[in-house]
Scaffold this motif. Structure first.
Motif, PDB file in Angstrom:
ATOM      1  N   ASP A 162       1.800   0.458   1.949  1.00  0.00           N
ATOM      2  CA  ASP A 162       1.846   0.187   3.386  1.00  0.00           C
ATOM      3  C   ASP A 162       3.255  -0.192   3.831  1.00  0.00           C
ATOM      4  O   ASP A 162       3.678   0.169   4.942  1.00  0.00           O
ATOM      5  CB  ASP A 162       0.871  -0.937   3.740  1.00  0.00           C
ATOM      6  N   GLN A 163       3.988  -0.917   3.013  1.00  0.00           N
ATOM      7  CA  GLN A 163       5.362  -1.284   3.379  1.00  0.00           C
ATOM      8  C   GLN A 163       6.257  -0.056   3.456  1.00  0.00           C
ATOM      9  O   GLN A 163       7.115   0.038   4.341  1.00  0.00           O
ATOM     10  CB  GLN A 163       5.915  -2.283   2.368  1.00  0.00           C
ATOM     11  N   ALA A 164       6.069   0.885   2.536  1.00  0.00           N
ATOM     12  CA  ALA A 164       6.897   2.087   2.551  1.00  0.00           C
ATOM     13  C   ALA A 164       6.628   2.946   3.778  1.00  0.00           C
ATOM     14  O   ALA A 164       7.558   3.548   4.345  1.00  0.00           O
ATOM     15  CB  ALA A 164       6.663   2.895   1.276  1.00  0.00           C
ATOM     16  N   LEU A 165       5.382   2.980   4.233  1.00  0.00           N
ATOM     17  CA  LEU A 165       5.024   3.827   5.378  1.00  0.00           C
ATOM     18  C   LEU A 165       5.142   3.091   6.703  1.00  0.00           C
ATOM     19  O   LEU A 165       4.929   3.684   7.769  1.00  0.00           O
ATOM     20  CB  LEU A 165       3.602   4.355   5.201  1.00  0.00           C
ATOM     21  N   GLY A 166       5.446   1.792   6.677  1.00  0.00           N
ATOM     22  CA  GLY A 166       5.612   1.037   7.910  1.00  0.00           C
ATOM     23  C   GLY A 166       4.333   0.447   8.459  1.00  0.00           C
ATOM     24  O   GLY A 166       4.334  -0.096   9.574  1.00  0.00           O
ATOM     25  N   ASP A 167       3.231   0.504   7.705  1.00  0.00           N
ATOM     26  CA  ASP A 167       1.975  -0.091   8.169  1.00  0.00           C
ATOM     27  C   ASP A 167       1.941  -1.600   7.956  1.00  0.00           C
ATOM     28  O   ASP A 167       1.066  -2.277   8.494  1.00  0.00           O
ATOM     29  CB  ASP A 167       0.783   0.556   7.435  1.00  0.00           C
ATOM     30  N   GLN A 168       2.849  -2.124   7.151  1.00  0.00           N
ATOM     31  CA  GLN A 168       2.956  -3.563   6.940  1.00  0.00           C
ATOM     32  C   GLN A 168       4.409  -3.969   7.119  1.00  0.00           C
ATOM     33  O   GLN A 168       5.313  -3.337   6.570  1.00  0.00           O
ATOM     34  CB  GLN A 168       2.464  -3.944   5.539  1.00  0.00           C
TER      35      GLN A 168
END
Length: 435
Positions: A162-168
């Motif tokens: 999620d951090q890599a995709l910007g969801d977190q």
């Protein structure tokens, strides 16, 4: 692989011992250099930097030009670097380690899908497990149901994805700037008199002490550098026995050293710097304030004496946790340790100790008469024994003979001695004398 295996494959391999302190220092300097591109610069482990260039790219024609400028400057310093720019920290880390270039907006998932799973900053065990399951790329993970990944690998994998995709959300922890406790004063005309140098020093001291007070810090080492007109410099170092930030108290401690300065043809610049600082929070004085002032006066006395003979030569006895008489205390520099209150003397132990001195006698009980230091003594009363065992974890040559039986002996001549008997090798020794 191991170094021996690597040298077996490549006999001409050049190696050098790692200097982690120098690496960390270089990375901090590189972080200060990177401030030219953005105000938010953080560390990425021990070999990388994170830059939040949001709002800074308009200074360059494009994001790619920003990366090119970074590479060109670092290549001119003979540094080989890898970089990546993306909308998230995890995406930029993946691109910099397993690809290169800029990821355009809206294409983050497509750019990360062909990259290996290790690009998500996962540990080696998780990466090895994913390889065995056939999930080799980030795209394979995105194609797998989240519920399946969550049950098998738990929160760490899902959080990194999620951090890599910007969801977190994830942000750069900017490096806190180092506070410099230094001040400088330039003179239009050279000075050389003691009063002039002392006045300039007082002004610099007030500036540094104000900054120390604001940061709730104190200094133990101050360095004054006097730049002469002939381009030579004279340095005066003051070491303090306690952290201080009171200019009125510090200034008189400089007097002796300042009077010995060789001003030559004149001094046109004076620089003062606090080299060693430590926390000195403000304290509320209570009924024990008088005792605090008394301790400060003792530290100031140690400082004045230490400026003449050296702080390391002023010693203080400290209590040590040992039942061995010789090891019941240690001698430490008084400037770098605190007094531990009243000295508690163990009952039955003399205040005066010396190296064991042999006397005649082979019996277990104290001799009725003996000769010590060319004097003859007769025993009036003996109390004991007190058996003391050696500390087996310490290699002390004086205690290799084994246990000792200590006696408190009062002689008819008025001397009260502390004597011991060694059962393993029958012999008597005198080691102390009571007051």
């Amino acid at each position: 692989m191991g170094l021996s295996d690597a040298k077996a494959l490549c006999p001409d391999l050049l190696t050098r011992a790692a200097d982690h302190y120098a690496d960390d220092r270089f990375l901090k300097l590189l972080a200060r250099w990177a401030d030219r591109y953005c105000p938010w610069v953080g560390f990425d482990g021990h070999d990388g930097l994170l830059l939040d260039v949001t709002g800074s790219t308009h200074f360059f024609s494009s994001e790619a030009d920003l990366l090119d400028d970074i590479h060109d400057r670092l290549y001119s310093y003979q540094l080989n670097v890898r970089s990546g720019l993306a909308g998230t920290i995890g995406g930029a880390w993946a691109v910099s380690h397993f690809s290169k270039g800029v990821v355009p907006n809206g294409q983050l998932k497509a750019a990360l899908s062909p990259l290996p799973a290790a690009a998500l900053r996962l540990d080696e065990t998780t990466c090895a497990t994913l390889q065995r399951l056939g999930l080799r790329t980030i795209g394979d993970l995105l194609a797998t149901p989240r519920a399946t990944l969550g049950r098998r690998f738990g929160l760490p994998l899902m959080r990194r994805l999620d951090q890599a995709l910007g969801d977190q959300a994830e942000q750069v922890n900017a490096v806190a700037p180092d506070v410099s406790y230094a001040a400088r004063l330039n003179f239009p005309d050279p000075i050389g008199l003691y009063d002039d140098v002392a006045a300039a020093l007082e002004r610099l001291l007030h500036r540094i002490c104000e900054k120390l007070k604001t940061q709730e810090m104190g200094t133990r080492v101050l360095l004054m550098t006097c730049q002469r007109v002939d381009r030579a410099s004279v340095q005066v170092e003051l070491r303090l026995a306690r952290p201080m930030r009171d200019a009125a108290t510090i200034l008189p401690l400089f007097e002796r050293s300042v009077r010995e300065i060789d001003a030559g043809f004149g001094i046109d610049q004076i620089r003062l710097e606090a080299l060693s600082v430590e926390a000195l929070p403000a304290k509320q004085l209570d009924v024990g304030g008088a005792q605090v002032k008394q301790n400060d006066a003792l530290s100031d006395l140690i400082t004045r004496l230490g400026s003449r003979i050296g702080l390391d030569k002023i010693k203080r006895f400290q209590v040590a946790d040992s039942h061995i008489p010789e090891r019941s205390f240690i001698v430490s520099p008084a400037a770098y340790c605190e007094a531990e209150g009243e000295w508690e003397v163990q009952s039955g132990r003399p205040l005066r100790l010396f190296s064991p001195e042999p006397i005649d006698g082979r019996e277990k009980s104290p001799p009725t008469a003996f000769r010590w230091r060319r004097m003859r003594f007769s025993v009036a009363q003996a109390t004991g024994p007190e058996r003391i065992c050696p500390e087996w974890w310490l290699d002390d040559p004086d205690w290799r003979s084994g246990v000792r039986d200590y006696w408190r002996v009062e002689t008819r001549q008025g001397r009260r001695l502390w004597m011991f008997f060694t059962p393993q090798n029958p012999a008597w020794f005198v080691q102390g004398e009571f007051a």
